[in-house]
Design a protein around this motif. Structure first.
Motif, mmCIF file in Angstrom:
data_model
loop_
_atom_site.group_PDB
_atom_site.id
_atom_site.type_symbol
_atom_site.label_atom_id
_atom_site.label_comp_id
_atom_site.label_asym_id
_atom_site.label_seq_id
_atom_site.Cartn_x
_atom_site.Cartn_y
_atom_site.Cartn_z
ATOM 1 N N ILE A 55 -52.179 41.454 -17.317
ATOM 2 C CA ILE A 55 -52.631 42.763 -16.831
ATOM 3 C C ILE A 55 -53.908 42.625 -16.009
ATOM 4 C CG2 ILE A 55 -53.521 45.006 -17.552
ATOM 5 C CD1 ILE A 55 -51.632 44.868 -19.948
ATOM 6 N N VAL A 56 -54.853 41.829 -16.511
ATOM 7 C CA VAL A 56 -56.115 41.626 -15.792
ATOM 8 C C VAL A 56 -55.862 40.990 -14.424
ATOM 9 C CG1 VAL A 56 -58.276 40.318 -15.790
ATOM 10 C CG2 VAL A 56 -57.524 41.493 -17.869
ATOM 11 N N LEU A 57 -54.998 39.981 -14.387
ATOM 12 C CA LEU A 57 -54.719 39.290 -13.127
ATOM 13 C C LEU A 57 -54.034 40.210 -12.125
ATOM 14 C CD1 LEU A 57 -55.016 36.559 -11.790
ATOM 15 C CD2 LEU A 57 -52.793 35.899 -12.691
ATOM 16 N N VAL A 58 -53.103 41.028 -12.613
ATOM 17 C CA VAL A 58 -52.410 41.970 -11.722
ATOM 18 C C VAL A 58 -53.385 42.989 -11.152
ATOM 19 C CG1 VAL A 58 -50.734 43.860 -11.662
ATOM 20 C CG2 VAL A 58 -50.130 41.711 -12.757
ATOM 21 N N VAL A 59 -54.288 43.501 -11.980
ATOM 22 C CA VAL A 59 -55.274 44.480 -11.512
ATOM 23 C C VAL A 59 -56.191 43.860 -10.468
ATOM 24 C CG1 VAL A 59 -57.267 45.856 -12.219
ATOM 25 C CG2 VAL A 59 -55.201 45.848 -13.623
ATOM 26 N N ILE A 60 -56.636 42.627 -10.718
ATOM 27 C CA ILE A 60 -57.541 41.957 -9.775
ATOM 28 C C ILE A 60 -56.875 41.737 -8.422
ATOM 29 C CG2 ILE A 60 -58.755 39.780 -9.319
ATOM 30 C CD1 ILE A 60 -59.354 39.591 -12.287
ATOM 31 N N SER A 62 -54.232 43.406 -7.212
ATOM 32 C CA SER A 62 -53.442 44.553 -6.754
ATOM 33 C C SER A 62 -53.841 45.031 -5.358
ATOM 34 C CB SER A 62 -53.577 45.707 -7.757
ATOM 35 O OG SER A 62 -54.938 46.116 -7.874
ATOM 36 N N LYS A 63 -55.135 45.042 -5.055
ATOM 37 C CA LYS A 63 -55.588 45.535 -3.752
ATOM 38 C C LYS A 63 -55.041 44.675 -2.610
ATOM 39 C CE LYS A 63 -59.746 46.939 -1.238
ATOM 40 N NZ LYS A 63 -61.229 47.057 -1.291
ATOM 41 N N LYS A 64 -55.161 43.356 -2.770
ATOM 42 C CA LYS A 64 -54.646 42.449 -1.740
ATOM 43 C C LYS A 64 -53.131 42.528 -1.666
ATOM 44 C CE LYS A 64 -54.693 37.608 -0.302
ATOM 45 N NZ LYS A 64 -55.164 36.234 -0.629
ATOM 46 N N PHE A 65 -52.490 42.691 -2.812
ATOM 47 C CA PHE A 65 -51.030 42.779 -2.834
ATOM 48 C C PHE A 65 -50.548 44.011 -2.075
ATOM 49 C CE2 PHE A 65 -47.317 44.771 -4.784
ATOM 50 C CZ PHE A 65 -46.372 43.766 -4.625
ATOM 51 N N VAL A 67 -51.986 45.660 0.359
ATOM 52 C CA VAL A 67 -52.178 45.488 1.806
ATOM 53 C C VAL A 67 -51.100 44.594 2.392
ATOM 54 C CG1 VAL A 67 -53.727 44.561 3.574
ATOM 55 C CG2 VAL A 67 -54.655 45.908 1.671
ATOM 56 N N ASN A 68 -50.851 43.443 1.752
ATOM 57 C CA ASN A 68 -49.837 42.514 2.259
ATOM 58 C C ASN A 68 -48.433 43.094 2.153
ATOM 59 O OD1 ASN A 68 -51.847 40.636 2.777
ATOM 60 N ND2 ASN A 68 -51.568 39.579 0.826
ATOM 61 N N TYR A 69 -48.177 43.825 1.060
ATOM 62 C CA TYR A 69 -46.860 44.417 0.855
ATOM 63 C C TYR A 69 -46.564 45.460 1.934
ATOM 64 C CZ TYR A 69 -42.990 46.682 -1.628
ATOM 65 O OH TYR A 69 -41.755 47.197 -1.968
ATOM 66 N N ALA A 70 -47.572 46.265 2.276
ATOM 67 C CA ALA A 70 -47.384 47.310 3.287
ATOM 68 C C ALA A 70 -47.184 46.739 4.680
ATOM 69 C CB ALA A 70 -48.584 48.258 3.274
ATOM 70 N N SER A 71 -47.701 45.541 4.924
ATOM 71 C CA SER A 71 -47.583 44.938 6.259
ATOM 72 C C SER A 71 -46.206 44.333 6.521
ATOM 73 C CB SER A 71 -48.653 43.859 6.430
ATOM 74 O OG SER A 71 -48.412 42.767 5.546
ATOM 75 N N LEU A 72 -45.420 44.139 5.472
ATOM 76 C CA LEU A 72 -44.080 43.573 5.636
ATOM 77 C C LEU A 72 -43.117 44.638 6.149
ATOM 78 C CD1 LEU A 72 -43.946 41.457 2.340
ATOM 79 C CD2 LEU A 72 -44.445 40.662 4.660
ATOM 80 N N GLN A 73 -42.154 44.199 6.976
ATOM 81 C CA GLN A 73 -41.309 45.141 7.690
ATOM 82 C C GLN A 73 -40.011 45.482 6.970
ATOM 83 O OE1 GLN A 73 -42.509 46.583 10.461
ATOM 84 N NE2 GLN A 73 -44.365 45.369 10.124
#
Length: 209
Positions: A55-60, A62-65, A67-73
């Protein structure tokens, strides 16, 4: 005037990153079997540790994830990135939990050595004889009950008693003798073990033949 130093690319791994990664892997493999001699290991420590760290790792991350997830087409790219990210988080959680629990495992073994050894006689439930493989001799696995709970131990030792168990396909003629020291949280440190043949085994074996 020319720049005296080049600007570092934040996305480029440096030798320090590789050195840190190598150090983490080395520590992981050094400590991953630190509880291998503990019987009745308190597995809930690992399970709750995995959940909390995941849970801690996912929260840390999450912000970068996001951004990268939204950039995929495409949906395919997003699903692949999601699976890859979760797999990476799971692997990181496993390594981190193993390393963090290692000090407890060694301290637990130390506490156990301060207590006197007890001899425990266990019933053998099953045994698997290791086979020769390209990687070498697979370990023999002996399954037994300790204080009402199923457990097992592995050994590469070649003994006549283990061979006899495999040949007779029965384990009622044998008893597993454990030398244990009481440790923390209901666990025990296994100092040594041996297999004892019951006195009537010889006569029973002759009757079978």
């Amino acid at each position: 005037m020319e720049e005296s130093a080049k600007t570092k690319d934040p996305n480029k791994l440096t030798w320090q990153n590789y050195l840190l990664l190598a150090g983490i892997i080395a520590v992981f493999y050094f400590y991953k079997d630190s509880h291998s001699d503990i019987i009745n290991y308190p597995d809930y420590l690992r399970y709750w540790g995995w959940i909390a760290l995941f849970i801690v790792l996912v929260v840390i991350r999450s912000k970068k994830f996001i951004v990268n997830y939204a950039s995929l087409q495409t949906i395919g790219e997003r699903m692949f990135y999601l699976v890859l990210s979760l797999s990476g988080a799971a692997m990181g959680t496993l390594m981190a939990a193993t390393i963090l629990l290692a000090p407890f495992n060694y301290y637990n073994a130390y506490v156990a050595t301060q207590n006197k050894a007890d001899t425990v006689r266990c019933t053998i439930d099953d045994a698997y004889i290791g086979r020769q493989s390209p990687a070498g001799l697979e370990p023999n696995t002996i399954k037994y009950h300790f204080q009402g709970k199923e457990d097992s131990l592995c050994t590469t030792d070649k003994t006549a008693l283990i061979a006899n168990m495999h040949e007779l396909h029965t384990y009622s003629f044998y008893t597993l003798i454990l030398a244990t020291h009481k440790a923390l949280l209901g666990s025990y440190w296994l100092q040594s073990w041996r297999i004892e043949e019951k006195k009537d085994t010889t006569s029973m074996t002759q009757k079978r033949n």
